[in-house]
Each structure stands twice: as C-alpha cells, then as structure tokens.
Scaffold this motif. Structure first.
Motif, PDB file in Angstrom:
ATOM      1  N   LEU A 165       0.819  -1.205   0.000  1.00 30.69           N
ATOM      2  CA  LEU A 165       0.000   0.000   0.000  1.00 30.69           C
ATOM      3  C   LEU A 165       0.855   1.258   0.000  1.00 30.69           C
ATOM      4  CD1 LEU A 165      -3.075  -0.717   2.286  1.00 30.69           C
ATOM      5  CD2 LEU A 165      -3.084  -0.059  -0.109  1.00 30.69           C
ATOM      6  N   SER A 215       1.913   1.745  -3.484  1.00 31.72           N
ATOM      7  CA  SER A 215       0.782   2.162  -4.304  1.00 31.72           C
ATOM      8  C   SER A 215       0.427   3.622  -4.070  1.00 31.72           C
ATOM      9  CB  SER A 215      -0.423   1.268  -4.002  1.00 31.72           C
ATOM     10  OG  SER A 215      -1.576   1.715  -4.685  1.00 31.72           O
ATOM     11  N   TRP A 216       0.370   4.031  -2.795  1.00 30.75           N
ATOM     12  CA  TRP A 216       0.043   5.425  -2.477  1.00 30.75           C
ATOM     13  C   TRP A 216       1.145   6.373  -2.947  1.00 30.75           C
ATOM     14  CZ3 TRP A 216      -1.517   3.579   3.042  1.00 30.75           C
ATOM     15  CH2 TRP A 216      -2.858   3.156   3.023  1.00 30.75           C
ATOM     16  N   ARG A 217       2.388   5.926  -2.891  1.00 31.32           N
ATOM     17  CA  ARG A 217       3.502   6.750  -3.369  1.00 31.32           C
ATOM     18  C   ARG A 217       3.426   6.934  -4.883  1.00 31.32           C
ATOM     19  NH1 ARG A 217       8.568   5.053  -4.858  1.00 31.32           N
ATOM     20  NH2 ARG A 217       8.364   3.001  -3.871  1.00 31.32           N
ATOM     21  N   ARG A 237       0.844   7.085  -6.797  1.00 32.86           N
ATOM     22  CA  ARG A 237      -0.257   7.885  -7.319  1.00 32.86           C
ATOM     23  C   ARG A 237      -0.021   9.394  -7.167  1.00 32.86           C
ATOM     24  NH1 ARG A 237      -5.103   6.657  -2.902  1.00 32.86           N
ATOM     25  NH2 ARG A 237      -4.335   8.058  -1.254  1.00 32.86           N
ATOM     26  N   LEU A 268       1.649  11.324   2.141  1.00 35.20           N
ATOM     27  CA  LEU A 268       0.988  10.597   1.053  1.00 35.20           C
ATOM     28  C   LEU A 268      -0.405  11.137   0.739  1.00 35.20           C
ATOM     29  CD1 LEU A 268       2.073   7.026   2.158  1.00 35.20           C
ATOM     30  CD2 LEU A 268       2.773   8.175   0.037  1.00 35.20           C
ATOM     31  N   GLN A 269      -0.841  12.169   1.490  1.00 36.54           N
ATOM     32  CA  GLN A 269      -2.133  12.823   1.281  1.00 36.54           C
ATOM     33  C   GLN A 269      -3.288  11.812   1.362  1.00 36.54           C
ATOM     34  OE1 GLN A 269      -2.103  15.405  -2.153  1.00 36.54           O
ATOM     35  NE2 GLN A 269      -0.139  16.326  -1.607  1.00 36.54           N
ATOM     36  N   LEU A 270      -3.257  10.987   2.396  1.00 37.09           N
ATOM     37  CA  LEU A 270      -4.302   9.980   2.590  1.00 37.09           C
ATOM     38  C   LEU A 270      -5.565  10.623   3.145  1.00 37.09           C
ATOM     39  CD1 LEU A 270      -2.266   7.069   4.248  1.00 37.09           C
ATOM     40  CD2 LEU A 270      -2.529   7.627   1.810  1.00 37.09           C
ATOM     41  N   GLU A 281      -8.205   5.969   4.668  1.00 33.81           N
ATOM     42  CA  GLU A 281      -6.914   5.385   4.315  1.00 33.81           C
ATOM     43  C   GLU A 281      -5.927   5.503   5.475  1.00 33.81           C
ATOM     44  OE1 GLU A 281      -6.963   6.307  -0.515  1.00 33.81           O
ATOM     45  OE2 GLU A 281      -6.230   7.810   0.908  1.00 33.81           O
ATOM     46  N   GLN A 282      -5.935   6.655   6.140  1.00 33.65           N
ATOM     47  CA  GLN A 282      -5.004   6.827   7.249  1.00 33.65           C
ATOM     48  C   GLN A 282      -5.338   5.875   8.403  1.00 33.65           C
ATOM     49  OE1 GLN A 282      -2.840  10.322   8.072  1.00 33.65           O
ATOM     50  NE2 GLN A 282      -3.768  10.567  10.094  1.00 33.65           N
TER      51      GLN A 282
END
Length: 283
Positions: free
Chosen positions: A10, A13-15, A17, A75-77, A81-82
């Motif tokens: 994850l 993946s978050w990095r 995007r 990661l601007q979750l 998500e956080q």
C-alpha cells in the motif's frame, strides 16, 4: 496480527499515485515512473530513505504513531486510508477523544498551491503539521525542531526554541492580547478533548515552565484565537508587516494560518527573497 506485506504494497501504491507537483516539489532527472521517489517521500515525512525501504519491504515492523501520521500526511491519505494505515502498522487509529492530526488531501493541496505565501496547518492544540517553504523561510525550518518546539503556544511563551534564524512576531500592544487569546483557545480545545494525554502534557509543561502562561491559564478564560495584523522581525530581511488570518477547516478542528502582504509593497519584495531562498534550500 500486522500484515507487513500489505503495508509495504500500500505504501508503494500510495507513493505511485502522487507526482512531485502534487507535493510542491520540482522533478529532477529522468524518472522511470510518475510517482514519488522513496527519497522524496522520506523527505516529506521526515524519516530516512532506508526506513522507507524497510517499511516497503516488510523489514520494519513497528512504526510509531508519529511516523504513521507523518507518512499519512506526506501521502495525502484521506481519513479512511489513514485509519487503515494505523491498523496495518498494528496501531489503534486516533479516536475522537484525541486532538486530530489528520490533514485531508484537499488541505494538503491548498498548502502546496498557496506555497508562495507563508501558510501552515496546525492542530486544535496548535501543533504544527505542515507548512510552505515560505513559512519556513520566515520562521525557520520546522523540520529540525522537536514536536514541543514546533507548537505555536510553546513558541509564543518560549521564543528561545525558535533559534536565531527565525522571525519573531510583534504586535501593537506588545502581544498581550495575542497571548491571552491563544491560551483561551487552548482551554477551549482542552474542554473538547479532556482525556487527550498529549494535550494534558503540553498544558502541564507550559504551566511549569512559563509563569505568564500559568497566570493566563488560571484566569479560566475560554475563547477563540482571532486573526491580527502583525509585524515580523526577521534576522535577514528586517521587518515585514503582514495580515495574519486563521481559518478553521469545515468538519475538523484544523487551523490554517496564512500571512499575506500588499502586492508591490516592500514586504512583498522581502517575501519574494525568502521564497527563493527557501526553494533553493529545499532543492
């Protein structure tokens, strides 16, 4: 049980995007993918590149709540998500009883896109969460300070934590009204989160170390910190008169603090200098 394989997947993946432009940095060199590099995420979160690598590979198994919160902001979750990131790290997501440190993606983008101005985001307890490079140029780079030293109330009653490279705010009345409103605002936050241990620790330590804070706290005043015009005394560019505005994010207790100056004014030229200097330091 913590699923370290999913945690690493994850994070990657978050990095992937996010682009450098999304986080307010400039892309340099040939990039094989559009996403953030590990070293860029590490710099944003204030951790080592090696630690990011070990997290993504599942070799780091016990990230602290502070690291998880920093990664979530970088990661601007969103909130869901956080919270999931906390659980994957084997931690309990912060509940409503605690002062929230979550910065929604929209607020993070706002800071990025308004980065030409000094802008910062604080919790309801005035802990600094994220800031623009111009803010760092004006008040010194927060990344090198401890969480205690990054707190605005602490900086107000213990200016020595800022060091000799930071600007100091001056007010027409000597700052008495500003300090009183800040303490009254902190008491209001304490009333909403009476069981938050970090907030309680902050207040207790301030009462022990600052007689002025203790005296204002003991008045029992409850209120809201208001916007004010102020002069920033900067060690490099001298005095800058700024309009300081404080906004509360809808649906949260976050405080966005912005400082603006009149276009074409001497203060604007000084801010331009600090902006360029800050960008050069980051690159």
């Amino acid at each position: 049980m913590t699923d370290h394989g999913e945690l690493g997947a994850l994070l990657r993946s978050w990095r992937d995007r996010l682009s450098p432009a999304d986080v307010g940095t400039t892309a340099f060199g040939v990039r094989r993918a559009a996403g953030l590099r590990r070293e860029e995420l590490a710099a944003l979160a204030g951790v080592s590149v090696d630690y990011v690598v070990r997290l993504e590979q599942g070799r780091a198994r016990t990230p602290s709540a502070q690291v998880v919160a920093a990664l979530g902001r970088a990661l601007q979750l969103d909130r869901g998500e956080q919270d999931h990131l906390y659980r994957l790290a084997g931690l309990q997501p912060p509940g409503e009883a605690l002062v929230s440190t979550h910065v929604p993606p929209g607020v993070q983008r706002l800071v990025t896109r308004m980065g030409d101005n000094p802008i910062a985001v604080f919790t309801a307890a005035w802990d600094l969460l994220t800031w623009s490079s111009t803010w760092a140029g004006l008040f010194g780079e927060p990344a090198g300070r401890t969480p205690w030293e990054r707190n605005l109330v602490v900086q107000t009653f213990h200016e020595e934590v800022l060091g000799d490279r930071a600007g100091r705010a001056r007010h027409a009345d000597g700052g008495a009204e500003f300090r009183a409103s800040l303490v009254a605002d902190l008491r209001r936050t304490q009333g909403r989160h009476p069981h938050d241990p970090r907030l309680r620790g902050l207040i207790d330590r301030l009462r022990e170390t600052s007689p002025e804070f203790a005296g204002l706290w003991d008045t029992g005043a409850v209120g809201e910190h208001l916007s004010q015009r102020k002069t920033i005394d900067h060690p490099v560019v001298g005095d800058l008169e700024v309009d300081c505005d404080v906004f509360t994010v809808s649906g949260s207790e976050l405080r966005i603090v912005t400082m603006t100056v009149a276009t074409g004014s001497p203060a604007a030229e000084k801010l331009d200098f600090l902006r360029v200097a800050g960008a050069a330091a980051l690159s």
